[in-house]
Design an enzyme around this catalytic site. Structure first.
Site, mmCIF file in Angstrom:
data_model
loop_
_atom_site.group_PDB
_atom_site.id
_atom_site.type_symbol
_atom_site.label_atom_id
_atom_site.label_comp_id
_atom_site.label_asym_id
_atom_site.label_seq_id
_atom_site.Cartn_x
_atom_site.Cartn_y
_atom_site.Cartn_z
ATOM 1 C CG PHE A 28 -1.878 -1.055 1.197
ATOM 2 C CD1 PHE A 28 -3.142 -1.015 0.468
ATOM 3 C CD2 PHE A 28 -1.583 -2.303 2.023
ATOM 4 C CE1 PHE A 28 -3.955 -2.135 0.434
ATOM 5 C CE2 PHE A 28 -2.526 -3.407 1.888
ATOM 6 C CZ PHE A 28 -3.570 -3.542 1.216
ATOM 7 C CD GLU B 212 5.655 5.791 -7.868
ATOM 8 O OE1 GLU B 212 5.883 6.673 -8.402
ATOM 9 O OE2 GLU B 212 5.269 4.666 -8.299
ATOM 10 N N GLY C 237 -8.038 18.043 -9.074
ATOM 11 C CA GLY C 237 -7.051 17.920 -9.767
ATOM 12 C C GLY C 237 -7.031 17.549 -11.318
ATOM 13 N N GLY D 200 -3.516 9.880 -11.830
ATOM 14 C CA GLY D 200 -2.557 9.220 -12.676
ATOM 15 C C GLY D 200 -1.588 8.200 -11.921
ATOM 16 C CB CYS E 27 -1.289 2.416 -8.128
ATOM 17 S SG CYS E 27 0.146 1.751 -7.759
ATOM 18 C CE LYS F 95 -0.104 -1.494 -12.226
ATOM 19 N NZ LYS F 95 -0.821 -2.212 -11.147
ATOM 20 N NE ARG G 83 5.563 3.766 -13.309
ATOM 21 C CZ ARG G 83 5.845 2.601 -12.393
ATOM 22 N NH1 ARG G 83 5.623 1.529 -13.062
ATOM 23 N NH2 ARG G 83 6.280 2.842 -11.447
HETATM 24 P P1 NAD Z 1 8.415 -1.173 -11.517
HETATM 25 O O1 NAD Z 1 8.064 -0.978 -12.808
HETATM 26 O O2 NAD Z 1 8.916 0.191 -10.743
HETATM 27 O O3 NAD Z 1 9.442 -2.115 -11.300
HETATM 28 C C1 NAD Z 1 9.224 -3.481 -11.501
HETATM 29 C C2 NAD Z 1 10.585 -3.995 -11.382
HETATM 30 O O4 NAD Z 1 10.496 -5.425 -11.818
HETATM 31 C C3 NAD Z 1 11.650 -3.614 -12.869
HETATM 32 O O5 NAD Z 1 12.734 -3.020 -12.242
HETATM 33 C C4 NAD Z 1 11.804 -4.760 -13.596
HETATM 34 O O6 NAD Z 1 12.896 -4.828 -14.580
HETATM 35 C C5 NAD Z 1 11.601 -5.725 -12.685
HETATM 36 N N1 NAD Z 1 11.284 -7.187 -13.183
HETATM 37 C C6 NAD Z 1 10.436 -7.360 -14.186
HETATM 38 N N2 NAD Z 1 10.226 -8.623 -14.524
HETATM 39 C C7 NAD Z 1 11.275 -9.342 -13.561
HETATM 40 C C8 NAD Z 1 11.751 -10.524 -13.459
HETATM 41 N N3 NAD Z 1 11.243 -11.738 -14.018
HETATM 42 N N4 NAD Z 1 12.559 -10.675 -12.440
HETATM 43 C C9 NAD Z 1 13.078 -9.783 -11.831
HETATM 44 N N5 NAD Z 1 12.798 -8.475 -12.019
HETATM 45 C C10 NAD Z 1 11.929 -8.169 -12.826
HETATM 46 O O7 NAD Z 1 6.764 -1.212 -10.626
HETATM 47 P P2 NAD Z 1 6.490 -0.829 -9.398
HETATM 48 O O8 NAD Z 1 5.895 0.523 -9.492
HETATM 49 O O9 NAD Z 1 7.584 -1.262 -8.317
HETATM 50 O O10 NAD Z 1 5.414 -1.742 -9.111
HETATM 51 C C11 NAD Z 1 5.479 -3.112 -8.849
HETATM 52 C C12 NAD Z 1 4.083 -3.953 -8.304
HETATM 53 O O11 NAD Z 1 3.681 -3.249 -7.010
HETATM 54 C C13 NAD Z 1 2.978 -3.540 -9.559
HETATM 55 O O12 NAD Z 1 1.994 -4.695 -9.373
HETATM 56 C C14 NAD Z 1 2.327 -2.292 -8.898
HETATM 57 O O13 NAD Z 1 0.970 -2.244 -9.216
HETATM 58 C C15 NAD Z 1 2.346 -2.606 -7.330
HETATM 59 N N6 NAD Z 1 2.398 -1.351 -6.506
HETATM 60 C C16 NAD Z 1 2.971 -0.080 -6.725
HETATM 61 C C17 NAD Z 1 2.920 0.881 -6.284
HETATM 62 C C18 NAD Z 1 3.598 2.106 -6.735
HETATM 63 O O14 NAD Z 1 3.164 3.173 -5.897
HETATM 64 N N7 NAD Z 1 4.661 2.091 -7.571
HETATM 65 C C19 NAD Z 1 2.366 0.907 -4.960
HETATM 66 C C20 NAD Z 1 1.926 -0.265 -4.457
HETATM 67 C C21 NAD Z 1 1.808 -1.450 -5.475
#
Ligand code: NAD
Length: 466
Positions: A151, A154, A255, A259, A262, A265, A329
């Site tokens: 949860f 960023e 706003g 975007g 999260c 999508k 994103r």
């Molecule tokens: P991100 O795109 O920043 O990072 C994903 C990473 O995974 C990348 O560095 C990529 O190279 C790596 N990767 C892909 N396939 C791989 C594999 N087979 N082995 C090893 N590494 C691999 O994504 P993120 O923003 O960290 O989000 C990750 C997940 O967490 C998503 O499902 C997202 O919805 C969820 N999430 C994101 C946030 C957020 O604020 N960014 C918050 C909560 C949940």
């Protein structure tokens, strides 16, 4: 405990560093060789408050390592946390390609009794699916699959890890639930609430939470539009509503449409889950459509402010999807800037952190290192991200740099009366426009340029005000 984190993105990297800080030995794996090399060299590929120090400290202590060798890292893990990306898939559902690939890669290596945990945000039922993916590769292996949705936000990811509202553990057996509870023991001992439930419940908790928060944002955007028509003030309305403890003030700022990686999508995936289970979710379906439409509508309003001006120039302040992150994103800028460019408007831009990421996807934008340079010669300035520095812009200086005098603030960062008193036409969301007052200093032309009259003021006689 030995922990392997798969994925070194916003979630994986933050989780790896924070879990190491809790005292566990962590190997963080990514397929991106350059990212791992960067981390190995002591550089951090993302901007997140406090993360650099945390990574530095835990690398130095030997508790945190980065590698591309997934098999080696998985082979010694008690817990494997899968935190790879789950981008928008076809039909709105989360694309599980990376999650499945990670599962296949660890399947060869994990030891019996390993707890495999999905941290990525995934479709309802994914834990069961991933159990089958691993079982196909390692028939007979005794392992557990669990869900531990993330949860964190960023911009405050490290703080959110250490001070979460709750930790959700989805496990269909008590043993893996107990192991994950031990993983988070230091946080739980500090009183962080723990929810232990089934994997499918945990998956649905994540989507429901994000869909609900996005609904708040979408709803208040609609209320802001209503305020404009009714000559009401969204700030006053939000204050009165947000003090109701059943509602709360969070996520009630109007706003340019939500975007980030999260909400867009995840709302689409929630709606897709409704369709998949023959249980349509019309509220969220509508939210998804309206949110994207809002970005286009704002682009149209900005163009309306330019009033057909030939060779118009717009300065965009902020392209990150929100403040305190370099993530672009699905940010509003990615819709609004191309719409302005398509209409023939020149665009200059400034963002304190997100320029590098944005310039990879936004073409024909003149990037600047400070907001005033970006606004030089602009007919209109649009604020898209709520960076704190934009609240305190030096308005006389801005006025001297600009050619026109319109500020279109999509984050309501400024006091309308103050901005108007500096000679600007100030447009914000859900608030009455303050009458423009021309101060003596506002009439100075920008260097080498001609100061134009306020576009909207000049147009008043020709077309109706909305
Ligand atoms: P991100 O795109 O920043 O990072 C994903 C990473 O995974 C990348 O560095 C990529 O190279 C790596 N990767 C892909 N396939 C791989 C594999 N087979 N082995 C090893 N590494 C691999 O994504 P993120 O923003 O960290 O989000 C990750 C997940 O967490 C998503 O499902 C997202 O919805 C969820 N999430 C994101 C946030 C957020 O604020 N960014 C918050 C909560 C949940």
């Amino acid at each position: 405990m030995q922990v392997t984190v798969i994925g070194a993105g916003y979630v994986g990297l933050t989780t790896a560093a924070c879990v190491a800080e809790l005292g566990h030995a962590v190997a963080c794996v990514d397929v991106d060789v350059s990212k791992v090399a960067m981390l190995d060299a002591g550089n951090v590929p993302i901007r997140e408050a406090g993360l650099d120090a945390l990574i530095g400290r835990n690398r130095a202590s030997g508790r945190l390592q980065f590698t591309i060798d997934v098999a080696k890292a998985a082979a010694r893990a008690d817990v494997v946390l899968i935190a790879v990306g789950t981008p928008r898939g076809t039909g709105g559902d989360a694309d599980l390609t990376h999650v499945k690939a990670a599962a296949r890669e660890i399947a060869r290596a994990i030891r019996p009794k390993t707890v495999v945990t999905i941290k990525s945000t995934v479709a309802v039922g994914t834990a069961r699916l991933i159990r089958e993916v691993i079982a196909e590769r390692r028939g007979g292996l005794d392992f557990w699959i669990t869900s531990n949705p993330e949860f964190l936000r960023e911009g405050s990811a490290v703080r959110d890890f250490f001070e979460p509202d709750r930790i959700v553990i989805g496990a269909d057996d008590p043993e893996p639930a107990a192991r994950l509870t031990e993983l988070y023991r230091p946080l739980l001992d500090r009183g962080v609430p723990l929810v232990v439930t089934s994997t499918v419940n945990a998956e649905l908790i994540k989507y429901t939470a994000n869909a609900f928060l996005a609904l708040k944002v979408g709803f208040i955007n609609d209320v802001a539009d209503l305020c404009e028509k009714a000559e009401a003030d969204i700030n006053a309305v939000v204050k009165g509503v947000g003090l109701d403890r059943r509602i709360g003030p969070q996520f009630l700022s109007p706003g340019p449409g939500f975007g980030g990686s999260c909400f867009p999508k995840d709302t689409e995936a929630f709606a897709a889950a409704g369709r998949k289970f023959s249980c349509p979710q019309p509220l969220i379906e509508t939210l998804v459509t309206r949110n994207q439409a809002r970005k286009h509508q704002l682009a149209k309003r900005i163009l309306g402010e330019l009033n057909g001006l030939a060779k118009a120039r717009v300065a965009v302040l902020g392209v990150a999807f929100k403040a305190d992150t370099d993530d672009v994103r699905d940010s509003a800028a990615l819709t609004i800037i191309p719409a302005l460019r398509a209409a023939g408007v020149s665009v200059s831009a400034f963002d304190p952190w997100a320029r590098a990421n944005a310039s990879r996807v936004l073409k024909d934008v003149a990037w600047h290192e400070d907001p005033y340079a970006a606004c030089s010669g602009a007919d209109l300035v649009v604020i898209l991200t709520e960076w704190a520095m934009f609240r305190t812009l030096d308005l006389p200086l801005l006025s001297r740099h600009m050619r026109g005098s319109t500020i279109f603030d999509c984050r309501n960062l400024m006091d309308p009366h103050h901005v108007a008193s500096q000679g600007f036409r100030y447009v914000s969301l859900g608030r009455p426009a303050a009458p423009r007052v021309a101060p003596a200093t506002a009439a100075k032309p920008a260097e080498g340029g001609v100061r134009l009259p306020n576009l909207r003021d000049a147009a008043v006689a020709r077309r109706p005000v909305r």
